[in-house]
Design a protein around this motif. Structure first.
Motif: not given
Length: 228
Positions: A57-62
């Motif tokens: 999961i990489d929230l900043a990079n969607e």
């Protein structure tokens, strides 16, 4: 299932106040909003072999990726912003019959993204837009232990389930949660959280055991680790 309610006479906290205290316990440095990490989850169920999942999961990079292995079957779903890709046993080309049999579609990819991001992002995800946190806090006893219970529901475009979150009254750790589709029917499930895994300085539940509300039937356990 043994839940008992009784009066809560100490200084009354609101649902939002309990939530803030729980977030301070689980995510003291505010890392969830920019979370970028990989989770390894083994799901054990009574009548099936284990399913092992690798979830990034990489929230900043969607960005979201999940690779799940059970027996001889491996599925991979990747979402980058609005783009979805799927692989089955390492191949991104598969027959229509395989696609239908294993439900290989982008809707399922989105379902996995929402599922893992929501559950491992709790309690921080309760601050998302569309979440309704009720002000009243109830004190309940479950299996001989006292909890502060906060009710949450969602705006129509988000979801229709009603959730109850059970927090340790001393540490404000989230230790149980429960959801209903129709509480009058006592449907839905409750989930027991035990032990802790610290990932990116966030305290996440290591073991997540699922049971039916209606008869306490055990459904399975998700076990989290930092590495395979």
């Amino acid at each position: 299932m043994c839940f008992t309610s009784f009066s809560f006479a100490q200084n009354q906290l609101t649902g939002i106040q309990v939530l803030e205290k729980s977030i301070a316990f689980h995510d003291p440095n505010g890392n969830w909003d920019t979370f970028n990490g990989t989770l390894f989850v083994t799901m054990q169920t009574p009548k099936s072999s284990d399913r092992k999942s690798e979830i990034t999961i990489d929230l900043a990079n969607e960005y979201f990726y999940v690779k799940a292995e059970r027996d001889t079957i491996t599925t991979e779903y990747t979402i980058v912003k609005d783009t979805c890709s799927i692989a089955f046993n390492g191949n991104n080309k598969f027959t229509k019959a395989t696609k239908e049999k294993y439900k290989l579609n982008c809707e399922r990819a989105t379902m996995y993204q929402n599922y893992y991001t929501y559950l491992y992002g709790l309690p921080m995800k309760l601050k998302d837009k569309g979440t309704i946190v009720y002000p009243k806090v109830i004190k309940k006893t479950f299996q001989g232990k006292e909890y502060l219970v906060v009710k949450a529901s969602y705006s129509e475009e988000i979801g229709s389930d009603t959730w109850y979150f059970y927090f340790n009254p001393k540490t404000y750790a989230m230790e149980v949660y429960q959801f209903f589709k129709d509480k009058a029917k006592n449907d839905g499930e409750y989930i027991l959280l035990t032990d802790t895994e610290i990932i990116n300085d966030i305290k996440m539940p290591k073991n997540r055991a699922w049971y039916y509300n209606k008869n306490d039937e055990y459904l399975g356990t998700d076990m989290l680790s930092k590495e395979e």
